[in-house]
Enzyme design. Structure first.
Site, short mmCIF file in Angstrom:
data_model
loop_
_atom_site.label_atom_id
_atom_site.label_comp_id
_atom_site.label_asym_id
_atom_site.label_seq_id
_atom_site.Cartn_x
_atom_site.Cartn_y
_atom_site.Cartn_z
N PRO A 2 -0.01 -4.93 -6.11
CA PRO A 2 -0.90 -4.29 -5.15
C PRO A 2 -1.99 -3.50 -5.86
O PRO A 2 -1.73 -2.77 -6.81
CB PRO A 2 0.04 -3.37 -4.36
CG PRO A 2 1.25 -3.21 -5.20
CD PRO A 2 1.39 -4.47 -5.98
N GLU A 3 -3.22 -3.68 -5.40
CA GLU A 3 -4.36 -2.97 -5.96
C GLU A 3 -4.80 -1.90 -4.97
O GLU A 3 -4.09 -1.63 -3.99
CB GLU A 3 -5.47 -3.96 -6.29
CG GLU A 3 -5.02 -5.05 -7.26
CD GLU A 3 -6.09 -6.09 -7.58
OE1 GLU A 3 -7.29 -5.76 -7.45
OE2 GLU A 3 -5.73 -7.22 -7.96
#
Length: 276
Positions: A2-3
């Site tokens: 996840p960014e």
């Protein structure tokens, strides 16, 4: 992994249900998740702490408690679930928080790479990972002058430098490809060779891409989903990442995939020509 947009989505989903709740207890089933302090201290200190609000810094979620800040990094597969008090622990549940409304907040992590830090508020800039982070993408401090100073001695490819969290925090592999495509910059271009116009394009497109991704709940790829299995939709808007062999939307050239700094990197060889 996840960014920033995915972490922002998780934070917002958690905030709706957690603000004002009190953590009655926490049970840690995988000690390595707790980066600071020890597991025993973590379990003891977090008891009866109220969750006053949630913030995001880069790829970290910050639970602001009465006396501490709980910092959570999801890494590859970290997820949060809300369960009722009679829920029976499953294999990949590594931290379970009991809340004051008869619900459980369950941290699940198949790969066990996630980390948590419980830090006293007055030590937040001295202990833990936040002191090492660079500019937030939406901060007024992120400007051409800032990037010029950071990039002036960087001979590494811009794709690698964009992933450096000590310069701009929150950008990961997927969004770096999209930012460079929209900026018409070859991912192998040395950071020190970028013009001021290039830097301005990077800043503008970073904000545009991340804002669009946040509005769509982030990007859901492989097995990553956010709170309670919610899926994002930005993967439907990706222009180059994961599009090897597809035609560029601008020039119809085929998108290619290469490795840059060990990371799979997608770009258009025509729109993003490497300048000599």
């Amino acid at each position: 992994m996840p960014e920033l947009p995915e972490v922002e989505t998780v934070k917002n989903a958690l905030k709706e249900k957690l603000v004002g709740r009190v953590i009655l207890s926490a049970l840690v089933y995988w000690d390595n998740i707790i980066a600071y302090p020890s597991r025993k201290e973590f379990e003891e200190k977090i008891k009866n702490q109220r969750i006053n609000f949630l913030e995001r810094r880069g790829k970290f979620i910050l639970f602001v408690l009465d006396d501490y800040i709980l910092i959570s990094h999801l890494r590859m597969e970290g997820k949060y679930y809300f369960k009722d008090k009679d829920y029976l622990k499953e294999k990949h549940n590594h931290v379970i928080f009991t809340l004051d409304n008869d619900t459980l907040l369950v941290y699940d992590d198949t790969r066990k790479f996630g980390k948590m830090y419980l830090i006293e508020k007055d030590k937040i800039d001295k202990v833990g990972p936040l002191s090492k982070l660079g500019c937030e993408p939406f901060s007024f401090e992120l400007n051409v002058s800032y990037l010029r100073k950071k990039y002036k001695n960087k001979k590494l490819p811009i794709k690698t430098v964009l992933l450096d969290q000590s310069i701009i925090t929150g950008i990961g592999n997927i969004y770096a490809d999209e930012i460079l495509y929209l900026s018409k910059i070859n991912p192998l271009t040395k950071a020190l060779d970028l013009t001021d116009d290039n830097l301005d394009d990077i800043i503008t497109n970073t904000r545009c891409v991340l804002n669009d991704a946040i509005s769509l709940g982030g990007t859901t790829i492989h097995s990553y989903k956010s709170v309670d299995g919610i899926s994002g939709k930005f993967q439907n808007c990706l222009l180059v990442h994961g599009k090897e062999g597809s035609s560029c939307n601008v020039c119809m050239e085929k998108i290619v995939k290469i490795k840059v700094g060990g990371r799979g990197t997608y770009y258009c060889p025509n729109c993003q020509k490497l300048k000599k």
